[in-house]
Motif scaffolding. Structure first.
Motif, PDB file in Angstrom:
ATOM      1  N   UNK A   7       0.846  -1.192   0.000  1.00  0.00           N
ATOM      2  CA  UNK A   7       0.000   0.000   0.000  1.00  0.00           C
ATOM      3  C   UNK A   7       0.885   1.247   0.000  1.00  0.00           C
ATOM      4  N   UNK A   8       0.473   2.234  -0.793  1.00  0.00           N
ATOM      5  CA  UNK A   8       1.173   3.514  -0.830  1.00  0.00           C
ATOM      6  C   UNK A   8       0.162   4.605  -0.503  1.00  0.00           C
ATOM      7  N   UNK A   9       0.489   5.436   0.491  1.00  0.00           N
ATOM      8  CA  UNK A   9      -0.390   6.522   0.891  1.00  0.00           C
ATOM      9  C   UNK A   9       0.207   7.834   0.409  1.00  0.00           C
ATOM     10  N   UNK A  12       2.157  10.066   2.645  1.00  0.00           N
ATOM     11  CA  UNK A  12       3.409   9.558   3.200  1.00  0.00           C
ATOM     12  C   UNK A  12       4.498   9.329   2.154  1.00  0.00           C
ATOM     13  N   UNK A  13       4.121   9.148   0.898  1.00  0.00           N
ATOM     14  CA  UNK A  13       5.092   8.843  -0.156  1.00  0.00           C
ATOM     15  C   UNK A  13       5.860  10.102  -0.547  1.00  0.00           C
ATOM     16  N   UNK A  14       7.168   9.966  -0.663  1.00  0.00           N
ATOM     17  CA  UNK A  14       8.026  11.094  -1.029  1.00  0.00           C
ATOM     18  C   UNK A  14       7.663  11.626  -2.409  1.00  0.00           C
ATOM     19  N   UNK A  15       7.647  12.954  -2.529  1.00  0.00           N
ATOM     20  CA  UNK A  15       7.501  13.616  -3.823  1.00  0.00           C
ATOM     21  C   UNK A  15       8.864  14.205  -4.139  1.00  0.00           C
ATOM     22  N   UNK A  16       9.498  13.670  -5.173  1.00  0.00           N
ATOM     23  CA  UNK A  16      10.865  14.048  -5.535  1.00  0.00           C
ATOM     24  C   UNK A  16      10.851  15.125  -6.619  1.00  0.00           C
ATOM     25  N   UNK A  25       6.356  10.982  -7.881  1.00  0.00           N
ATOM     26  CA  UNK A  25       5.967  10.223  -6.688  1.00  0.00           C
ATOM     27  C   UNK A  25       5.750   8.771  -7.087  1.00  0.00           C
ATOM     28  N   UNK A  26       6.521   7.879  -6.482  1.00  0.00           N
ATOM     29  CA  UNK A  26       6.407   6.457  -6.772  1.00  0.00           C
ATOM     30  C   UNK A  26       5.104   5.933  -6.171  1.00  0.00           C
TER      31      UNK A  26
END
Length: 115
Positions: A7-9, A12-16, A25-26
């Motif tokens: 799961x990816x939220x 919380x997931x890094x925005x590069x 964002x992965x």
């Protein structure tokens, strides 16, 4: 190559910041498949390039002028395009917008830990 969590939220997931008005964002990946959210600032350009991966791009918001193999089309929310391996392609976003890009196999160059 490792794989992402199940799961990816978004919160919380890094925005590069990848430069030129683009952010990445992965969303999820393993060695076979990858989904990535790409944010374009108004006027940002995804310069023409080619890679060995099959790619599908889906427009979430904004207007994109996609060039695939010398043909340019305007895509709007809900539209998508398929880019075969080794095909020259790029996009400009005059409005600012968001794409979901999927790749098969995964783009190893997008994963910092595996470089």
């Amino acid at each position: 190559m490792k794989q992402s969590e199940h799961f990816t939220f978004a919160s919380e997931a890094e925005v590069e910041d990848i430069g030129g008005g683009l952010k990445r964002q992965m969303l999820g990946y393993n060695h076979e498949l990858m989904a990535v959210k790409i944010y374009f600032d108004k006027g940002a350009i995804g310069y023409n390039h080619a890679h060995r991966h099959s790619q599908v791009s889906y427009v979430v918001e904004g207007e994109f002028h996609f060039n695939i193999d010398g043909v340019t089309k305007i895509l709007k929310p809900g539209d998508s395009c398929f880019i075969p391996p080794h095909t020259d392609h790029g996009a400009t976003c005059p409005t600012g917008g968001v794409l979901i890009d999927t790749f098969s196999p995964a783009r190893e160059d997008f994963i910092e830990d595996d470089k």
